[in-house]
Design a protein around this motif. Structure first.
Motif, PDB file in Angstrom:
ATOM      1  N   HIS A  67      -6.855   8.417  -6.486  1.00 59.22           N
ATOM      2  CA  HIS A  67      -5.423   8.450  -6.794  1.00 59.22           C
ATOM      3  C   HIS A  67      -4.736   7.148  -6.400  1.00 59.22           C
ATOM      4  N   LEU A  68      -5.266   6.448  -5.398  1.00 57.94           N
ATOM      5  CA  LEU A  68      -4.711   5.151  -5.020  1.00 57.94           C
ATOM      6  C   LEU A  68      -5.230   4.048  -5.938  1.00 57.94           C
ATOM      7  N   LEU A  69      -6.510   4.106  -6.256  1.00 59.35           N
ATOM      8  CA  LEU A  69      -7.120   3.067  -7.083  1.00 59.35           C
ATOM      9  C   LEU A  69      -6.539   3.041  -8.493  1.00 59.35           C
ATOM     10  N   GLU A  70      -6.222   4.214  -9.043  1.00 59.29           N
ATOM     11  CA  GLU A  70      -5.785   4.289 -10.432  1.00 59.29           C
ATOM     12  C   GLU A  70      -4.266   4.367 -10.576  1.00 59.29           C
ATOM     13  N   ALA A  71      -3.543   4.033  -9.531  1.00 60.38           N
ATOM     14  CA  ALA A  71      -2.080   4.063  -9.591  1.00 60.38           C
ATOM     15  C   ALA A  71      -1.566   3.071 -10.634  1.00 60.38           C
ATOM     16  N   TRP A 104      -6.276  -3.723  -6.604  1.00 62.43           N
ATOM     17  CA  TRP A 104      -5.868  -3.315  -7.952  1.00 62.43           C
ATOM     18  C   TRP A 104      -6.247  -4.361  -9.000  1.00 62.43           C
ATOM     19  N   LYS A 105      -6.196  -5.632  -8.623  1.00 63.68           N
ATOM     20  CA  LYS A 105      -6.568  -6.690  -9.566  1.00 63.68           C
ATOM     21  C   LYS A 105      -8.049  -6.618  -9.916  1.00 63.68           C
ATOM     22  N   ARG A 106      -8.868  -6.195  -8.973  1.00 56.91           N
ATOM     23  CA  ARG A 106     -10.318  -6.172  -9.182  1.00 56.91           C
ATOM     24  C   ARG A 106     -10.851  -4.828  -9.673  1.00 56.91           C
ATOM     25  N   TYR A 107     -10.103  -3.760  -9.462  1.00 61.32           N
ATOM     26  CA  TYR A 107     -10.577  -2.431  -9.850  1.00 61.32           C
ATOM     27  C   TYR A 107     -10.669  -2.324 -11.373  1.00 61.32           C
ATOM     28  N   PRO A 108     -11.729  -1.706 -11.934  1.00 58.12           N
ATOM     29  CA  PRO A 108     -12.762  -0.908 -11.257  1.00 58.12           C
ATOM     30  C   PRO A 108     -14.001  -1.694 -10.833  1.00 58.12           C
ATOM     31  N   ASP A 109     -13.986  -3.010 -10.992  1.00 50.04           N
ATOM     32  CA  ASP A 109     -15.154  -3.817 -10.621  1.00 50.04           C
ATOM     33  C   ASP A 109     -14.982  -4.419  -9.229  1.00 50.04           C
ATOM     34  N   GLN A 110     -16.086  -4.736  -8.625  1.00 50.26           N
ATOM     35  CA  GLN A 110     -16.120  -5.501  -7.377  1.00 50.26           C
ATOM     36  C   GLN A 110     -15.379  -4.824  -6.223  1.00 50.26           C
ATOM     37  N   GLN A 114     -15.492  -3.295   2.407  1.00 49.75           N
ATOM     38  CA  GLN A 114     -14.264  -3.687   3.094  1.00 49.75           C
ATOM     39  C   GLN A 114     -13.043  -3.093   2.399  1.00 49.75           C
ATOM     40  N   ASP A 115     -13.092  -3.034   1.068  1.00 53.98           N
ATOM     41  CA  ASP A 115     -12.004  -2.403   0.319  1.00 53.98           C
ATOM     42  C   ASP A 115     -11.887  -0.926   0.680  1.00 53.98           C
ATOM     43  N   ASN A 116     -13.023  -0.253   0.793  1.00 52.04           N
ATOM     44  CA  ASN A 116     -13.006   1.168   1.141  1.00 52.04           C
ATOM     45  C   ASN A 116     -12.405   1.401   2.522  1.00 52.04           C
ATOM     46  N   LEU A 117     -12.685   0.484   3.443  1.00 51.34           N
ATOM     47  CA  LEU A 117     -12.099   0.599   4.781  1.00 51.34           C
ATOM     48  C   LEU A 117     -10.580   0.437   4.725  1.00 51.34           C
ATOM     49  N   MET A 118     -10.107  -0.479   3.879  1.00 50.92           N
ATOM     50  CA  MET A 118      -8.667  -0.666   3.741  1.00 50.92           C
ATOM     51  C   MET A 118      -8.026   0.545   3.060  1.00 50.92           C
ATOM     52  N   LEU A 119      -8.677   1.086   2.036  1.00 45.85           N
ATOM     53  CA  LEU A 119      -8.159   2.283   1.378  1.00 45.85           C
ATOM     54  C   LEU A 119      -8.032   3.432   2.377  1.00 45.85           C
ATOM     55  N   ASP A 120      -9.020   3.551   3.240  1.00 41.76           N
ATOM     56  CA  ASP A 120      -8.985   4.595   4.263  1.00 41.76           C
ATOM     57  C   ASP A 120      -7.819   4.372   5.220  1.00 41.76           C
ATOM     58  N   LYS A 121      -7.593   3.118   5.585  1.00 40.75           N
ATOM     59  CA  LYS A 121      -6.493   2.792   6.494  1.00 40.75           C
ATOM     60  C   LYS A 121      -5.147   3.109   5.858  1.00 40.75           C
ATOM     61  N   VAL A 122      -4.982   2.731   4.593  1.00 38.21           N
ATOM     62  CA  VAL A 122      -3.730   3.001   3.883  1.00 38.21           C
ATOM     63  C   VAL A 122      -3.513   4.505   3.741  1.00 38.21           C
ATOM     64  N   ALA A 123      -4.578   5.218   3.376  1.00 38.92           N
ATOM     65  CA  ALA A 123      -4.464   6.663   3.175  1.00 38.92           C
ATOM     66  C   ALA A 123      -4.069   7.375   4.465  1.00 38.92           C
ATOM     67  N   LYS A 124      -4.665   6.986   5.575  1.00 37.30           N
ATOM     68  CA  LYS A 124      -4.352   7.626   6.856  1.00 37.30           C
ATOM     69  C   LYS A 124      -2.915   7.329   7.291  1.00 37.30           C
ATOM     70  N   ALA A 125      -2.511   6.073   7.140  1.00 33.81           N
ATOM     71  CA  ALA A 125      -1.171   5.681   7.582  1.00 33.81           C
ATOM     72  C   ALA A 125      -0.089   6.365   6.751  1.00 33.81           C
ATOM     73  N   THR A 126      -0.275   6.393   5.429  1.00 32.88           N
ATOM     74  CA  THR A 126       0.730   7.030   4.573  1.00 32.88           C
ATOM     75  C   THR A 126       0.717   8.544   4.741  1.00 32.88           C
ATOM     76  N   ALA A 127      -0.459   9.123   4.991  1.00 30.06           N
ATOM     77  CA  ALA A 127      -0.554  10.576   5.164  1.00 30.06           C
ATOM     78  C   ALA A 127       0.239  11.035   6.381  1.00 30.06           C
ATOM     79  N   GLU A 128       0.203  10.255   7.440  1.00 27.03           N
ATOM     80  CA  GLU A 128       0.949  10.633   8.645  1.00 27.03           C
ATOM     81  C   GLU A 128       2.441  10.736   8.336  1.00 27.03           C
ATOM     82  N   TYR A 129       2.942   9.769   7.595  1.00 23.16           N
ATOM     83  CA  TYR A 129       4.356   9.790   7.211  1.00 23.16           C
ATOM     84  C   TYR A 129       4.659  10.937   6.250  1.00 23.16           C
ATOM     85  N   LEU A 130       3.823  11.117   5.226  1.00 28.19           N
ATOM     86  CA  LEU A 130       4.087  12.124   4.196  1.00 28.19           C
ATOM     87  C   LEU A 130       3.961  13.546   4.729  1.00 28.19           C
TER      88      LEU A 130
END
Length: 350
Positions: A67-71, A104-110, A114-130
């Motif tokens: 859901h984050l990758l395909e925004a 987003w510029k590179r998705y769906p390739d490459q 490290q990207d997955n770790l950042m996605l996890d960080k963003v998801a956790k941080a935004t989830a706490e707020y939401l």
């Protein structure tokens, strides 16, 4: 709304391979006699239309945080607004936004580890707020419990001409599986099935109780048969909810999405959109010869709506309940669930 069990999916995947069995109760056998109920009236048939063919859908594994990758552009701006409200430093907020722009510029390739770790960080941080803003720290493991589970099987049994008495037995026991475990992990795992990863015990649970019910029915132990039918129908109905078919990690963080969708169905069950009428007005069924496979098939169908449902709620937390597409998909999965439940009743009685 009843208190809901936590949807501890992240912990679930760390522990589910360590446990191989779990014990849940089976209804005790009780032979019905003619002195207590009129079996002939209770088992009267009336015509139901011919069965529809079951469509089996192919499923392929999905990337985490899809859901984050395909925004799209609008959704990307919404995500940035979530990040701006996160409980982290301004430097971390800027880092997350720059990283997401690069991903987003590179998705769906490459897409890298490290990207997955950042996605996890963003998801956790935004989830706490939401979760603080829109939801609750607990997530249910059912459509919404009473009255949905009970209503669906009650309607399904009566459509085969069975008496109110036996339909009521199935109805009254349809919610019982939600009370069988104190373990949040196993409770969640037993009530879902992910057709992409082939994980979850809902299909095997549905088959287990359906076959007990079928044996009871053949032995004229009708009270016990309809009790176990209620148990079996519960697991079949569960996977009719798209949120019971995947996005385990995401739902483990953004618990409010599951919670809000349950509230939406409950609020519109017999008023508002009147989702109950979808079940009441259906007279078609799927022939079931293998309850486990039937549950997997329903999960596969329901799962096709998961991306749309999750993303719509996630990026439109204040307006999604008025979205016509969400109403339509909810009606569609409930109709499909109703057809499978009619087939489950026929399976037991054949």
């Amino acid at each position: 709304m009843t208190t809901k069990n936590k949807f501890g999916i992240r912990i679930l995947f760390l522990t589910m391979f360590l446990i191989s069995t779990v014990f849940v109760p089976v209804a005790s056998a009780e032979t019905l006699t003619e002195d207590t109920d009129n079996i002939a009236i209770g088992e009267m048939e009336y015509p139901v239309p011919e069965p529809e063919p079951i469509t089996v859908l192919d499923t392929t594994p999905k990337l985490p945080y899809l859901h984050l990758l395909e925004a799209d552009n609008e959704e990307q701006e919404i995500l940035f607004s979530y990040i701006d409200n996160c409980y982290v430093s301004d430097e971390e907020k800027e880092e997350m936004k720059k990283s997401m722009e690069d991903i987003w510029k590179r998705y769906p390739d490459q897409i890298t580890e490290q990207d997955n770790l950042m996605l996890d960080k963003v998801a956790k941080a935004t989830a706490e707020y939401l979760n603080d803003k829109y939801g609750n720290s607990e997530v249910g493991i059912k459509w919404i419990g009473q009255p949905v589970h009970g209503d669906i099987i009650n309607i399904s049994v009566k459509k085969w001409g069975v008496s109110d008495y036996y339909a009521g037995i199935a109805r009254d026991h349809a919610d019982d599986p939600d009370d069988w475990s104190d373990s949040e992990i196993w409770q969640s795992y037993h009530h879902y099935y992910n057709p992409n990863t082939h994980t979850g015990y809902a299909p095997s649970n549905c088959e287990y109780y359906a076959n007990i019910a079928k044996t009871n029915y053949g032995d004229s132990q009708l009270t016990t048969a309809y009790t176990n039918l209620g148990y079996s129908s519960h697991y079949l109905q569960d996977v009719g909810n798209p949120l019971h078919t995947g996005y385990e990690v995401e739902q483990g963080m953004d618990k409010w999405i599951h919670y809000d969708y349950e509230d939406y169905v409950e609020a519109n069950w017999d008023s508002g959109y009147n989702f109950k009428s979808i079940v009441e007005n259906n007279n078609n069924y799927y022939t079931i010869t293998d309850p486990e496979q039937a549950t997997k098939d329903l999960a596969g169908y329901s799962n096709t709506y998961l991306d749309e449902l999750y993303q719509t709620i996630y990026f439109n937390p204040d307006t999604w309940e008025n979205d016509a597409d969400i109403r339509d998909l909810t009606e569609d999965v409930l109709l499909r669930t109703a057809k499978y439940n009619l087939g489950l009743v026929k399976y037991m009685r054949s």
